[in-house]
Write a protein that holds these residues in place. Structure first.
Motif, PDB file in Angstrom:
ATOM      1  N   GLN A   8     -26.466  -2.806 -37.337  1.00  0.00           N
ATOM      2  CA  GLN A   8     -25.858  -3.010 -36.015  1.00  0.00           C
ATOM      3  C   GLN A   8     -25.080  -1.741 -35.703  1.00  0.00           C
ATOM      4  OE1 GLN A   8     -26.714  -6.177 -34.928  1.00  0.00           O
ATOM      5  NE2 GLN A   8     -27.565  -6.390 -36.965  1.00  0.00           N
ATOM      6  N   THR A   9     -25.365  -1.107 -34.576  1.00  0.00           N
ATOM      7  CA  THR A   9     -24.657   0.115 -34.179  1.00  0.00           C
ATOM      8  C   THR A   9     -23.662  -0.253 -33.098  1.00  0.00           C
ATOM      9  OG1 THR A   9     -26.648   1.410 -34.637  1.00  0.00           O
ATOM     10  CG2 THR A   9     -24.937   2.477 -33.325  1.00  0.00           C
ATOM     11  N   LEU A  10     -22.398   0.154 -33.274  1.00  0.00           N
ATOM     12  CA  LEU A  10     -21.385  -0.207 -32.287  1.00  0.00           C
ATOM     13  C   LEU A  10     -20.305   0.864 -32.196  1.00  0.00           C
ATOM     14  CD1 LEU A  10     -19.009  -2.610 -34.019  1.00  0.00           C
ATOM     15  CD2 LEU A  10     -21.331  -2.476 -34.844  1.00  0.00           C
ATOM     16  N   ASP A  11     -19.499   0.755 -31.160  1.00  0.00           N
ATOM     17  CA  ASP A  11     -18.350   1.641 -30.949  1.00  0.00           C
ATOM     18  C   ASP A  11     -18.719   3.124 -31.007  1.00  0.00           C
ATOM     19  OD1 ASP A  11     -16.746  -0.587 -30.701  1.00  0.00           O
ATOM     20  OD2 ASP A  11     -16.108  -0.555 -32.783  1.00  0.00           O
ATOM     21  N   SER A  12     -19.735   3.512 -30.238  1.00  0.00           N
ATOM     22  CA  SER A  12     -20.180   4.901 -30.233  1.00  0.00           C
ATOM     23  C   SER A  12     -19.286   5.756 -29.340  1.00  0.00           C
ATOM     24  CB  SER A  12     -21.626   4.997 -29.740  1.00  0.00           C
ATOM     25  OG  SER A  12     -22.491   4.318 -30.622  1.00  0.00           O
ATOM     26  N   HIS A  13     -18.837   6.864 -29.894  1.00  0.00           N
ATOM     27  CA  HIS A  13     -18.078   7.867 -29.148  1.00  0.00           C
ATOM     28  C   HIS A  13     -18.996   9.081 -29.010  1.00  0.00           C
ATOM     29  CE1 HIS A  13     -14.991  10.549 -27.790  1.00  0.00           C
ATOM     30  NE2 HIS A  13     -15.117  11.315 -28.857  1.00  0.00           N
ATOM     31  N   ILE A  14     -19.336   9.438 -27.777  1.00  0.00           N
ATOM     32  CA  ILE A  14     -20.275  10.524 -27.500  1.00  0.00           C
ATOM     33  C   ILE A  14     -19.484  11.674 -26.901  1.00  0.00           C
ATOM     34  CG2 ILE A  14     -22.308  11.183 -26.164  1.00  0.00           C
ATOM     35  CD1 ILE A  14     -22.944   8.061 -26.182  1.00  0.00           C
ATOM     36  N   PHE A  15     -19.695  12.886 -27.427  1.00  0.00           N
ATOM     37  CA  PHE A  15     -18.902  14.022 -26.953  1.00  0.00           C
ATOM     38  C   PHE A  15     -19.631  15.337 -27.203  1.00  0.00           C
ATOM     39  CE2 PHE A  15     -17.925  13.175 -31.334  1.00  0.00           C
ATOM     40  CZ  PHE A  15     -17.697  14.411 -31.932  1.00  0.00           C
ATOM     41  N   VAL A  16     -19.143  16.379 -26.564  1.00  0.00           N
ATOM     42  CA  VAL A  16     -19.617  17.740 -26.794  1.00  0.00           C
ATOM     43  C   VAL A  16     -18.521  18.447 -27.578  1.00  0.00           C
ATOM     44  CG1 VAL A  16     -20.383  19.885 -25.717  1.00  0.00           C
ATOM     45  CG2 VAL A  16     -20.888  17.690 -24.605  1.00  0.00           C
ATOM     46  N   ASP A  17     -18.870  19.004 -28.739  1.00  0.00           N
ATOM     47  CA  ASP A  17     -17.846  19.661 -29.555  1.00  0.00           C
ATOM     48  C   ASP A  17     -17.522  21.055 -29.011  1.00  0.00           C
ATOM     49  OD1 ASP A  17     -19.733  21.506 -30.561  1.00  0.00           O
ATOM     50  OD2 ASP A  17     -19.857  20.563 -32.530  1.00  0.00           O
TER      51      ASP A  17
END
Length: 136
Positions: A72-81
């Motif tokens: 189960q994949t959850l609480d994804s934080h997507i960003f550009v470093d």
């Protein structure tokens, strides 16, 4: 790349969500909808393991059948470093065949391809049970 559009974020979320369905069901023909052809998966649980390339990822998925974990994949934080690399950090839960639960973080590097966003690198870092040396 400095910023992601809502369309980018939506596409990335779709890719992250699709992983569990495709990988856990060993739908090898659809792994290219999740990973780049030269993707790498690095598992840091136990002795660890590195799986390189789409064919090897397919073999790995098949090797877990029929008693592999249910992710189960959850609480994804997507960003550009700071270097312009698109990354995601997601929490996962994996229900094991005996009913016990393992959890951790997926640390992903994503790449925009002509077909959409794909995972180029996935590092799976366990949290509980705590792997020796991971968070110390």
């Amino acid at each position: 790349m400095d910023e992601l559009s809502l369309e980018d974020v939506s596409g990335i979320r779709g890719t992250l969500a699709l992983f569990s369905h495709v990988f856990d069901n060993a739908e090898v023909a659809d792994l290219g909808r999740v990973f780049t052809g030269d993707a790498v998966i690095e598992l840091r649980r136990g002795a660890g393991r590195v799986v390189r390339g789409l064919p090897a990822i397919g073999e790995f998925a098949l090797s877990l059948r029929p008693h592999g974990p249910d992710h189960q994949t959850l609480d994804s934080h997507i960003f550009v470093d700071g270097e312009g690399v698109v990354r995601a950090r997601s929490r996962y839960l994996a229900v094991l065949p005996d009913g016990s639960v393992h959890n951790g973080d997926y640390l992903d590097v994503l790449q925009r391809t002509p077909e959409g966003w794909r995972i180029e690198l996935r590092v799976s870092v366990p949290r509980y049970p705590l792997a020796e040396g991971v968070f110390r």
